[in-house]
Scaffold this motif. Structure first.
Motif, short mmCIF file in Angstrom:
data_model
loop_
_atom_site.label_atom_id
_atom_site.label_comp_id
_atom_site.label_asym_id
_atom_site.label_seq_id
_atom_site.Cartn_x
_atom_site.Cartn_y
_atom_site.Cartn_z
N GLY A 189 70.88 9.50 71.60
CA GLY A 189 69.64 9.23 70.62
C GLY A 189 68.65 10.21 70.68
N ALA A 190 68.79 11.41 70.47
CA ALA A 190 67.73 12.35 70.48
C ALA A 190 66.78 12.06 69.50
CB ALA A 190 68.45 13.73 70.25
N VAL A 191 65.40 12.41 69.93
CA VAL A 191 64.34 12.16 68.92
C VAL A 191 63.67 13.63 68.77
CG1 VAL A 191 63.94 9.85 69.43
CG2 VAL A 191 62.95 11.43 70.86
N VAL A 192 62.55 13.69 67.92
CA VAL A 192 61.87 15.08 67.62
C VAL A 192 61.34 15.61 69.03
CG1 VAL A 192 60.04 16.17 66.40
CG2 VAL A 192 61.64 14.29 65.35
N ARG A 193 60.84 14.71 69.99
CA ARG A 193 60.10 15.13 71.27
C ARG A 193 61.18 15.72 72.18
NH1 ARG A 193 59.77 9.62 71.62
NH2 ARG A 193 60.70 8.56 73.33
N ASP A 194 62.63 15.68 71.88
CA ASP A 194 63.67 16.29 72.69
C ASP A 194 63.72 17.75 72.55
OD1 ASP A 194 64.19 13.97 74.17
OD2 ASP A 194 65.46 13.06 72.48
N SER A 195 63.13 18.17 71.42
CA SER A 195 63.27 19.63 70.95
C SER A 195 62.80 20.47 72.20
CB SER A 195 62.56 19.92 69.70
OG SER A 195 62.98 19.18 68.56
N GLY A 196 63.01 21.68 72.43
CA GLY A 196 62.77 22.55 73.49
C GLY A 196 63.84 23.41 73.97
N HIS A 197 63.49 24.22 74.84
CA HIS A 197 64.52 25.25 75.46
C HIS A 197 64.96 24.57 76.86
CE1 HIS A 197 62.07 28.00 73.25
NE2 HIS A 197 63.09 28.96 73.06
N TYR A 198 66.23 24.53 76.84
CA TYR A 198 66.87 23.82 78.02
C TYR A 198 67.42 24.71 78.94
CZ TYR A 198 66.12 19.23 75.80
OH TYR A 198 65.72 18.18 75.32
N SER A 199 67.36 24.61 80.23
CA SER A 199 68.14 25.44 81.41
C SER A 199 68.61 24.46 82.27
CB SER A 199 67.20 26.54 81.75
OG SER A 199 66.18 25.94 82.43
N CYS A 200 69.67 24.97 83.34
CA CYS A 200 70.09 24.28 84.29
C CYS A 200 70.06 25.01 85.62
CB CYS A 200 71.58 24.17 83.81
SG CYS A 200 72.66 22.97 85.28
N VAL A 201 69.83 24.09 86.78
CA VAL A 201 69.66 24.73 88.14
C VAL A 201 70.53 24.00 89.05
CG1 VAL A 201 67.88 25.14 89.95
CG2 VAL A 201 67.10 25.41 87.56
N VAL A 202 70.90 24.67 89.85
CA VAL A 202 71.91 23.89 90.84
C VAL A 202 71.35 24.04 92.39
CG1 VAL A 202 74.28 23.76 92.00
CG2 VAL A 202 74.20 24.39 89.61
N LEU A 203 71.47 22.73 93.23
CA LEU A 203 70.64 22.96 94.28
C LEU A 203 72.08 22.73 95.41
CD1 LEU A 203 68.54 21.64 92.24
CD2 LEU A 203 67.25 21.13 94.42
N PRO A 204 72.28 23.92 96.09
CA PRO A 204 73.40 23.76 96.90
C PRO A 204 72.87 23.35 98.38
CG PRO A 204 73.27 25.97 96.00
CD PRO A 204 72.02 25.41 95.70
N SER A 205 71.80 23.44 98.70
CA SER A 205 70.85 22.94 99.97
C SER A 205 70.63 21.52 99.61
CB SER A 205 69.98 24.07 100.32
OG SER A 205 68.82 23.71 99.37
N LYS A 206 70.23 21.11 100.89
CA LYS A 206 69.68 19.46 100.86
C LYS A 206 68.61 19.31 100.08
CE LYS A 206 71.59 18.67 105.51
NZ LYS A 206 71.28 18.12 107.02
N CYS A 207 67.80 20.07 100.05
CA CYS A 207 66.28 19.67 99.37
C CYS A 207 65.65 20.90 99.13
CB CYS A 207 65.37 18.73 100.14
SG CYS A 207 64.78 19.43 101.83
N ILE A 208 64.62 20.74 98.36
CA ILE A 208 63.67 21.77 97.84
C ILE A 208 62.25 21.47 97.98
CG2 ILE A 208 63.90 21.25 95.35
CD1 ILE A 208 63.70 24.08 94.82
N GLN A 209 61.46 22.17 98.36
CA GLN A 209 59.91 21.62 98.66
C GLN A 209 59.41 21.69 97.07
OE1 GLN A 209 58.86 20.54 101.22
NE2 GLN A 209 60.79 20.69 102.36
#
Length: 339
Positions: A189-209
């Motif tokens: 149910g996308a709305v106008v405020r969902d517009s923008g540039h999207y990217s994806c990041v994978v975290l192979p380790s346990k955590c990120i600071q």
């Protein structure tokens, strides 16, 4: 010619003596796979090999030694620490020891290395959007994130976390399927405020600071959600309906207020009429009491007539009040004889 032969022989003897003076030590590691920015601990052990003498222990990466420490004669283990490792710290590590403290940088002694793998805290992924060219309000937008090339994880995890980001801000967290090498995200149910540039990041380790690094993907996709006419009409109709309902409520309140005011006026009129009727009744009762009093006075005066009158000789009698007149007004009258 003889001079050159002598020089080469001397160098060979020197190298041979240096090699004979170097011994291989066993290397131990608490973890062979470690996350980025963690501390790496490596222990060089000469147990069972070293005589009771002081030696210098060298930590090697590849064919070069990178650190050294003095090991006393009563010691067998020496631990090296590499703080906040980076990806460049991945490689083969080994240990040697020698009575000399000035070994050349390159070590040719045969060793038994171990491999250390440093896992990145985050890994940029490739993102694609499975959606029509035009996205309108109310549509579902599906994203697919993949990682090209081998992916190493801590503890050989089959599922690790991945982030869907919009304009460098984390939007959703989803499990990344390591065997399938992909993750899927959906915006319903996308709305106008969902517009923008999207990217994806994978975290192979346990955590990120948090705040340690800026996360970014290999690429971004632009999603523009267009305002739907149907949603606009629904919103407008909702506003109009709300205004109508508010008007009806105000009309009903005003009507109820007028009804209460009318009832109050009628009640006031009834109270006035009741009060007037009570005053009138009180007046009638007073008149009746006065009439009754007058009749009693007349009867009393008539009873006094026969006893208290005196007559003169010429039949013109004049009565007067007895010598002991009653308390009250004195009445006098004359009576003449009829011819």
């Amino acid at each position: 010619m003889n001079m050159i032969t002598i020089i080469l022989w001397a160098l060979a003897n020197q190298v041979t003596s240096q090699t004979n003076d170097i011994s291989s030590a066993k290397i131990l590691a608490q973890q062979k796979t470690i996350s980025e920015n963690s501390d790496l601990y490596l222990t060089c052990s000469a147990f069972g090999k070293k005589k009771q003498i002081s030696v210098t222990v060298y930590l090697c990466k590849g064919d070069l030694w990178i650190d050294k420490k003095l090991q006393k004669q009563d010691q067998n283990d020496t631990t090296f620490t590499i703080q906040r490792v980076g990806l460049h710290h991945s490689g083969n590590y080994s240990c040697v020891y020698s009575t000399r403290g000035d070994l050349p940088t390159k070590v040719t002694k045969k060793r038994e290395p171990i491999e250390i793998v440093v896992i990145s805290n985050f890994l940029p992924a490739d993102i694609s959007v499975a959606a029509p060219s035009d996205v309108h309000e109310g549509d579902d937008v599906a994203f697919r994130c993949i990682v090209s090339g081998p992916l190493q994880t801590l503890g050989e995890c089959q599922l690790i976390h991945s982030y869907l980001m919009r304009n460098q801000t984390i939007l959703q967290v989803q499990a990344f399927n390591v065997p399938g090498m992909e993750a899927n995200f959906t915006i319903e149910g996308a709305v106008v405020r969902d517009s923008g540039h999207y990217s994806c990041v994978v975290l192979p380790s346990k955590c990120i600071q948090e705040g340690e690094k800026t996360l970014y993907g290999n690429n971004t996709v632009l999603v523009e959600v267009k305002e739907s006419l149907i949603f606009r009409l629904i919103a407008s109709f909702g506003v109009i309906a709300l205004m109508i309902l508010l008007g009806l409520c105000l009309w009903w309140i005003n009507k109820q207020g007028g009804y209460f005011a009318s009832n109050s006026c009628v009640a006031d009129q009834q109270a006035d009429m009741t009060e007037e009727w009570q005053v009138q009744r009180e007046g009638e009762d007073l008149d009746a009491q006065f009439d009754s009093f007058s009749m009693e006075q007349d009867e009393e005066y008539q009873n006094l007539g026969d006893e208290d009158f005196t007559y003169s000789a010429d039949h013109e009698g004049v009565y007067s009040v007895a010598e002991d007149p009653p308390a009250g007004p004195v009445y006098a009258m004359s009576i003449r004889a009829l011819p």
